[in-house]
Design an enzyme around this catalytic site. Sequence first.
Site, PDB file in Angstrom:
ATOM      1  N   GLY A  87       0.955  -1.162   0.027  1.00  0.00           N
ATOM      2  CA  GLY A  87      -0.052   0.038  -0.091  1.00  0.00           C
ATOM      3  C   GLY A  87       0.756   1.386   0.071  1.00  0.00           C
ATOM      4  O   GLY A  87       2.102   1.301   0.249  1.00  0.00           O
ATOM      5  N   ARG A  90       3.698   5.935   2.080  1.00  0.00           N
ATOM      6  CA  ARG A  90       4.228   7.175   2.066  1.00  0.00           C
ATOM      7  C   ARG A  90       3.834   7.949   0.916  1.00  0.00           C
ATOM      8  O   ARG A  90       4.252   9.107   0.655  1.00  0.00           O
ATOM      9  CB  ARG A  90       5.988   7.171   2.383  1.00  0.00           C
ATOM     10  CG  ARG A  90       6.600   6.575   1.174  1.00  0.00           C
ATOM     11  CD  ARG A  90       8.141   6.996   1.353  1.00  0.00           C
ATOM     12  NE  ARG A  90       8.749   6.246   0.445  1.00  0.00           N
ATOM     13  CZ  ARG A  90       9.964   6.333   0.371  1.00  0.00           C
ATOM     14  NH1 ARG A  90      10.792   7.355   0.765  1.00  0.00           N
ATOM     15  NH2 ARG A  90      10.619   5.637  -0.534  1.00  0.00           N
ATOM     16  N   LYS A 105       4.418  12.458  -2.232  1.00  0.00           N
ATOM     17  CA  LYS A 105       5.246  11.047  -1.875  1.00  0.00           C
ATOM     18  C   LYS A 105       6.362  11.830  -0.514  1.00  0.00           C
ATOM     19  O   LYS A 105       7.017  12.614  -0.826  1.00  0.00           O
ATOM     20  CB  LYS A 105       6.235  10.751  -2.762  1.00  0.00           C
ATOM     21  CG  LYS A 105       7.017   9.530  -2.607  1.00  0.00           C
ATOM     22  CD  LYS A 105       7.616   8.859  -3.959  1.00  0.00           C
ATOM     23  CE  LYS A 105       8.661   7.756  -3.385  1.00  0.00           C
ATOM     24  NZ  LYS A 105       8.864   6.862  -4.591  1.00  0.00           N
ATOM     25  N   ASP A 117       8.174   5.358   8.239  1.00  0.00           N
ATOM     26  CA  ASP A 117       7.812   6.689   9.116  1.00  0.00           C
ATOM     27  C   ASP A 117       7.173   7.532   8.168  1.00  0.00           C
ATOM     28  O   ASP A 117       6.893   8.669   8.335  1.00  0.00           O
ATOM     29  CB  ASP A 117       9.177   7.582   9.295  1.00  0.00           C
ATOM     30  CG  ASP A 117      10.199   7.888   8.314  1.00  0.00           C
ATOM     31  OD1 ASP A 117       9.799   7.278   7.097  1.00  0.00           O
ATOM     32  OD2 ASP A 117      11.306   8.118   8.581  1.00  0.00           O
ATOM     33  N   GLY A 118       6.835   6.939   6.757  1.00  0.00           N
ATOM     34  CA  GLY A 118       6.072   8.127   5.861  1.00  0.00           C
ATOM     35  C   GLY A 118       6.862   9.043   5.143  1.00  0.00           C
ATOM     36  O   GLY A 118       6.124   9.716   4.579  1.00  0.00           O
ATOM     37  N   ARG A 168       4.112  14.195  -7.332  1.00  0.00           N
ATOM     38  CA  ARG A 168       3.962  13.743  -8.781  1.00  0.00           C
ATOM     39  C   ARG A 168       2.730  13.642  -9.283  1.00  0.00           C
ATOM     40  O   ARG A 168       1.671  13.785  -8.664  1.00  0.00           O
ATOM     41  CB  ARG A 168       4.839  12.493  -8.518  1.00  0.00           C
ATOM     42  CG  ARG A 168       4.234  11.340  -7.715  1.00  0.00           C
ATOM     43  CD  ARG A 168       5.139  10.141  -7.658  1.00  0.00           C
ATOM     44  NE  ARG A 168       4.732   9.227  -6.922  1.00  0.00           N
ATOM     45  CZ  ARG A 168       5.034   7.923  -6.687  1.00  0.00           C
ATOM     46  NH1 ARG A 168       6.098   7.727  -7.027  1.00  0.00           N
ATOM     47  NH2 ARG A 168       4.405   6.898  -6.033  1.00  0.00           N
ATOM     48  N   ARG A 175      -1.560   0.435 -10.029  1.00  0.00           N
ATOM     49  CA  ARG A 175      -0.436  -0.276 -10.256  1.00  0.00           C
ATOM     50  C   ARG A 175      -0.790  -1.756 -10.552  1.00  0.00           C
ATOM     51  O   ARG A 175      -1.946  -2.292 -10.187  1.00  0.00           O
ATOM     52  CB  ARG A 175       0.533  -0.427  -9.040  1.00  0.00           C
ATOM     53  CG  ARG A 175       1.130   0.862  -8.599  1.00  0.00           C
ATOM     54  CD  ARG A 175       1.141   1.207  -6.925  1.00  0.00           C
ATOM     55  NE  ARG A 175       1.485   2.319  -6.751  1.00  0.00           N
ATOM     56  CZ  ARG A 175       2.969   2.846  -6.757  1.00  0.00           C
ATOM     57  NH1 ARG A 175       3.977   1.915  -6.909  1.00  0.00           N
ATOM     58  NH2 ARG A 175       3.257   4.126  -6.524  1.00  0.00           N
ATOM     59  N   ASP A 244       4.499  -4.052  -7.488  1.00  0.00           N
ATOM     60  CA  ASP A 244       3.793  -3.163  -6.831  1.00  0.00           C
ATOM     61  C   ASP A 244       4.392  -1.876  -7.432  1.00  0.00           C
ATOM     62  O   ASP A 244       3.896  -0.720  -7.335  1.00  0.00           O
ATOM     63  CB  ASP A 244       3.920  -3.028  -5.192  1.00  0.00           C
ATOM     64  CG  ASP A 244       5.300  -3.050  -4.860  1.00  0.00           C
ATOM     65  OD1 ASP A 244       5.876  -3.959  -4.985  1.00  0.00           O
ATOM     66  OD2 ASP A 244       5.675  -1.900  -4.006  1.00  0.00           O
ATOM     67  N   ASN A 245       5.652  -1.723  -7.985  1.00  0.00           N
ATOM     68  CA  ASN A 245       6.280  -0.701  -8.816  1.00  0.00           C
ATOM     69  C   ASN A 245       5.939  -0.781 -10.178  1.00  0.00           C
ATOM     70  O   ASN A 245       6.753  -0.078 -10.866  1.00  0.00           O
ATOM     71  CB  ASN A 245       7.703  -0.861  -8.361  1.00  0.00           C
ATOM     72  CG  ASN A 245       8.155  -0.414  -7.011  1.00  0.00           C
ATOM     73  OD1 ASN A 245       7.257   0.290  -6.414  1.00  0.00           O
ATOM     74  ND2 ASN A 245       9.215  -0.681  -6.673  1.00  0.00           N
TER      75      ASN A 245
HETATM   76  P1  AMP Z   1       9.392   0.915  -2.595  1.00  0.00           P
HETATM   77  O1  AMP Z   1      10.470  -0.160  -2.278  1.00  0.00           O
HETATM   78  O2  AMP Z   1       9.736   2.188  -2.424  1.00  0.00           O
HETATM   79  O3  AMP Z   1       8.361   0.605  -3.649  1.00  0.00           O
HETATM   80  O4  AMP Z   1       8.422   0.743  -1.178  1.00  0.00           O
HETATM   81  C1  AMP Z   1       7.891  -0.613  -1.010  1.00  0.00           C
HETATM   82  C2  AMP Z   1       6.718  -0.362  -0.054  1.00  0.00           C
HETATM   83  O5  AMP Z   1       7.296   0.194   1.175  1.00  0.00           O
HETATM   84  C3  AMP Z   1       5.664   0.389  -0.438  1.00  0.00           C
HETATM   85  O6  AMP Z   1       4.366  -0.101   0.297  1.00  0.00           O
HETATM   86  C4  AMP Z   1       6.005   1.628   0.086  1.00  0.00           C
HETATM   87  O7  AMP Z   1       4.904   2.630   0.489  1.00  0.00           O
HETATM   88  C5  AMP Z   1       6.511   1.506   1.721  1.00  0.00           C
HETATM   89  N1  AMP Z   1       7.551   2.368   1.850  1.00  0.00           N
HETATM   90  C6  AMP Z   1       8.822   2.746   1.629  1.00  0.00           C
HETATM   91  N2  AMP Z   1       9.367   3.460   2.390  1.00  0.00           N
HETATM   92  C7  AMP Z   1       8.648   3.887   3.205  1.00  0.00           C
HETATM   93  C8  AMP Z   1       8.552   4.917   4.392  1.00  0.00           C
HETATM   94  N3  AMP Z   1       9.432   5.674   4.709  1.00  0.00           N
HETATM   95  N4  AMP Z   1       7.453   4.682   5.182  1.00  0.00           N
HETATM   96  C9  AMP Z   1       6.310   4.059   4.950  1.00  0.00           C
HETATM   97  N5  AMP Z   1       6.283   3.193   4.092  1.00  0.00           N
HETATM   98  C10 AMP Z   1       7.458   3.302   3.178  1.00  0.00           C
HETATM   99 MG    MG Z   2       7.089   1.364  -4.506  1.00  0.00          MG
END
Ligand code: AMP
Ligand code: MG
Length: 488
Positions: A87, A90, A105, A117-118, A168, A175, A244-245
């Site tokens: 989900g 952040r 973001k 930490d979002g 963005r 996705r 998810d990306n």
């Molecule tokens: P990513 O590898 O950036 O595509 O992130 C994978 C998952 O981790 C996604 O669900 C992101 O929303 C979550 N995520 C990444 N960084 C953070 C963060 N700093 N705080 C909360 N969720 C995160």
């Molecule tokens: Mg991602």
Amino acid sequence: MAFNLSGDDVCQATLPTPIPNPYWVAFSSTAAKLVDIPLNSSGLPEDPAWLEVLAGNQLNTSQESFTNPIATAYSGHQFGVWAGQLGDGRAILLGDIAGQELQLKGAGKTHYSRMGDGRAVLRSSIREFLCSEAMYHLGIATTRALSVVGSKKPVLRETLETAAVCSRLAPSFIRIGHFEHYSSLQNVARLKELADLLIHQHYPSCVCVKEPYLELFKNISERNAILVAQWQAVGFCHGVLNSDNISALGLTIDYGPYGFLDHFQIDHICNHSDQGGRYAYHRQPQIMYWNMACLASALLPLLELHLSEKESQDMMRSALEEFPVIYAQTWQKLFRAKLGLQQTLDEDIPLLETLLQAMHDSRVDFTSFFRALSTVDSNSKLEDISMRDDFIDRPAIDQWFESYISRIKVENISDDERSSRMNRVNPKFILRNHLAQYAIERAQQDDFSEIEKLMHIFSLPYEDQPENEGYAKPPPPGINPIEVSCSS
Ligand code: AMP
Ligand code: MG
């Protein structure tokens, strides 16, 4: 129109968490034009309220009001393993503006933040911003970046850094993981609702066919096959091709530990966390195909609504098989164009493969080589071709250039015409990691001029820009490769 499904299992109303004393780090006036934000003479929004909105500090400007910000649920496969629910941990979708969704973001915790930490740090926000805009100007489908807003709020990563919010834009942020989410919950009603929404808003031609969901799959798969071929052609490595990306619109999305190739190394790994090289350059097409297989299985229940299990699987399987065909066709078309070849001859692909192998063996700079190739013409003598010096096996590359010169003689366009066509597909300027890194280091000292400079250079990647020659060059020898990983 923004993700307009509602319900707790789909998304959660989420307010951004304010940051103290926000300031502009970067702003894309071209992205702003896309959504009709009036700008002042400095290229920033006329209405100062935009700074607060894009920081996540308020929801209204004089023009816009974002009344229903949400974070959405998705699931997915990370590094090939089912990761369950992820989900928008952040990312907060503020709402619609001029046909685009606007997302922040790094604007604080959401229902899906899990242990995170979002937040996003300045470094990663600048990287996302610069690459989104560079990709757009290269002519490759991507989410756009509108701004980076900084704050001195500390954020802990491997070291203490500061927070930033990157905003963005995309027609939709849906996705593959959104489909996998409902499918994994066996919630066929939701799955159908999401597919219908996507068809209605973005793939209207699917309505007119007998199997709309199969057609939807084919369309998404085709766009992503073309996308990954385009990445290969500019030497872009995404770094985290988790399902998810992957965008349901075939956009490049989620810029993290990406990297453009400097020297050509077929198995280059740009993400320091990717120890097994799952997302290495040469594996990207195969991995995208794998992600399309995830989408195919997620969508199967929709075919099974009125077809047997076997019929559904057979149809989906043969639809999936179109991916490698479309990818190969696109790759060949793009790489032929990189060589300046318009006619299609059987010998072209072996010619290309021999070149790429030689470039790999000698670690030749990918972008500079193809750019310089437009200077070779049908009358060139070997001794005039300076790029030969970049190859270790001189006799082998001389033979290759001889074959290439014979090959271009067969083309029925002039040398000048071929050269200018090549310069329209072989960029001179790509966002090399060391350039982004320098801009980040300046920004960490509150000097944002290098970001502006890069924005300007990468807005015209196919132009010669002699005054910016240094920005076209590979990293200076001895510079340590910059390690970028998932942590940001
Ligand atoms: P990513 O590898 O950036 O595509 O992130 C994978 C998952 O981790 C996604 O669900 C992101 O929303 C979550 N995520 C990444 N960084 C953070 C963060 N700093 N705080 C909360 N969720 C995160
Ligand atoms: Mg991602």
